[in-house]
Write an enzyme that holds these catalytic residues in place. Structure first.
Site, mmCIF file in Angstrom:
data_model
loop_
_atom_site.group_PDB
_atom_site.id
_atom_site.type_symbol
_atom_site.label_atom_id
_atom_site.label_comp_id
_atom_site.label_asym_id
_atom_site.label_seq_id
_atom_site.Cartn_x
_atom_site.Cartn_y
_atom_site.Cartn_z
ATOM 1 N N TYR A 56 0.816 -1.213 0.000
ATOM 2 C CA TYR A 56 0.000 0.000 0.000
ATOM 3 C C TYR A 56 0.853 1.268 0.000
ATOM 4 O O TYR A 56 0.352 2.346 -0.313
ATOM 5 C CB TYR A 56 -0.927 0.040 1.219
ATOM 6 C CG TYR A 56 -1.934 -1.064 1.308
ATOM 7 C CD1 TYR A 56 -2.173 -1.933 0.245
ATOM 8 C CD2 TYR A 56 -2.670 -1.265 2.480
ATOM 9 C CE1 TYR A 56 -3.101 -2.960 0.350
ATOM 10 C CE2 TYR A 56 -3.602 -2.266 2.593
ATOM 11 C CZ TYR A 56 -3.806 -3.130 1.528
ATOM 12 O OH TYR A 56 -4.727 -4.135 1.656
ATOM 13 N N LEU A 193 -17.993 -5.053 -0.349
ATOM 14 C CA LEU A 193 -19.058 -4.538 -1.209
ATOM 15 C C LEU A 193 -18.792 -4.786 -2.690
ATOM 16 O O LEU A 193 -19.675 -4.603 -3.526
ATOM 17 C CB LEU A 193 -19.241 -3.034 -0.982
ATOM 18 C CG LEU A 193 -19.439 -2.582 0.462
ATOM 19 C CD1 LEU A 193 -19.527 -1.071 0.526
ATOM 20 C CD2 LEU A 193 -20.669 -3.228 1.073
ATOM 21 N N ARG A 238 -19.481 8.037 7.821
ATOM 22 C CA ARG A 238 -19.510 6.690 7.258
ATOM 23 C C ARG A 238 -18.764 5.720 8.175
ATOM 24 O O ARG A 238 -19.200 4.590 8.377
ATOM 25 C CB ARG A 238 -18.904 6.695 5.851
ATOM 26 C CG ARG A 238 -18.652 5.325 5.248
ATOM 27 C CD ARG A 238 -19.882 4.454 5.194
ATOM 28 N NE ARG A 238 -20.944 5.026 4.403
ATOM 29 C CZ ARG A 238 -22.195 4.587 4.390
ATOM 30 N NH1 ARG A 238 -22.539 3.575 5.172
ATOM 31 N NH2 ARG A 238 -23.107 5.155 3.614
ATOM 32 N N ASN A 242 -20.526 2.402 9.833
ATOM 33 C CA ASN A 242 -20.007 1.042 9.689
ATOM 34 C C ASN A 242 -19.805 0.385 11.053
ATOM 35 O O ASN A 242 -20.117 -0.794 11.231
ATOM 36 C CB ASN A 242 -18.697 1.059 8.907
ATOM 37 C CG ASN A 242 -18.895 1.265 7.420
ATOM 38 O OD1 ASN A 242 -19.902 0.845 6.846
ATOM 39 N ND2 ASN A 242 -17.943 1.920 6.764
#
Length: 264
Positions: A56, A193, A238, A242
């Site tokens: 990453y 998702l 958000r 979650n």
């Protein structure tokens, strides 16, 4: 504002005596200041598991957040991953990750993909050594099929503690999930998702009954199956929604309807 109940209501799995939160904050593809600020926001919202990886290229940014937070290190669960092209450089890769993260150990270290499509037995032996030396509290794999997991066990006598892979309602495979449970392996979902058609009426109907959003339904569905889930968002609202999925209890009928949406 974070409260103790926000943290406490997130279920956990035991990894060698260490509690792994089943809702974690994923940092890909964020880098630099964006990643640092997002991690700080997530920790303030109540997340305690932070997921990164060598690939990453944001471990240093994540480390900057860990250095600035007032959450004690002992209360954090930090996961990173070694890319498969680092076979033969396992110890060096981990030491570089620890330096970037600014910590003496990670809570979970994963082989990011099967090296060259093979199990990576030599790497797994190095992972075990690092674990036994305390540089990683637990070790596992990512994106592995069951047959390669079994190959690691056959060669070393030890299963990975975790297998992280893309997993959501569209990926549901009861046999695959059961194979992990029988081996004592925690299945961890990234990109929950990605394969899921969130426009399907079953999600809107379920969300409506529980007074939540469809994303929270997907997270709650994972938790019902005992699957850890890594969620990603740079927005505080958000992030909090979650986390709130830990308080959503789906009925057996709702679970069955969502299970039936699998496309595999």
């Amino acid at each position: 504002m974070t409260t103790e109940s926000t943290v406490d209501r997130v279920p956990t799995a035991e990894l060698r005596g260490r509690a792994m939160p089943l809702i974690g904050f994923g940092t890909h593809p964020m880098r630099g200041d964006e990643a640092t600020e997002a991690v700080l926001t997530a920790l303030a919202a109540g997340y305690r598991l932070v997921d990164t990886a060598t690939r990453y290229r944001n471990e240093e940014a994540v480390g900057a957040a860990l250095a600035r937070t007032d959450v004690p290190r002992a209360e954090l669960f930090v996961t990173t991953k070694m890319p498969p092209d680092r076979v033969g450089l396992e110890r060096r890769t981990l030491e570089e990750s620890l330096t970037a993260l600014g910590t003496d150990y990670v809570d979970l270290w994963l082989i990011h993909w099967p090296p060259g499509g093979y199990p990576g037995v030599t790497s797994w032996r190095e992972f075990r050594r690092a674990r036994d030396e305390g540089l990683a509290r637990a070790i596992g794999v990512s994106n592995y099929p069951v047959e390669l997991i079994d190959a690691l066990h056959d060669a070393t006598g030890e299963y990975p503690a975790v297998n992280q892979r893309q997993w959501g309602p569209g990926d549901y495979d009861a046999d695959f999930a059961d194979a992990h449970r029988r081996r004592g392996i925690v299945l961890s979902a990234h990109s929950p998702l990605r394969s899921t058609d969130l426009s399907h009426p079953v999600f809107a109907e379920t969300a409506g009954r529980h007074g939540c959003g469809v994303h929270e339904v997907v997270v709650a569905w994972n938790l019902h199956h005992g699957v850890a889930v890594t969620v990603k968002s740079a927005h505080r609202d958000r992030m909090e929604r979650n986390l709130s999925a830990a308080g959503v209890t789906l009925s057996p009928e709702e679970i069955a309807r969502i299970n039936a949406l699998a496309t595999g």
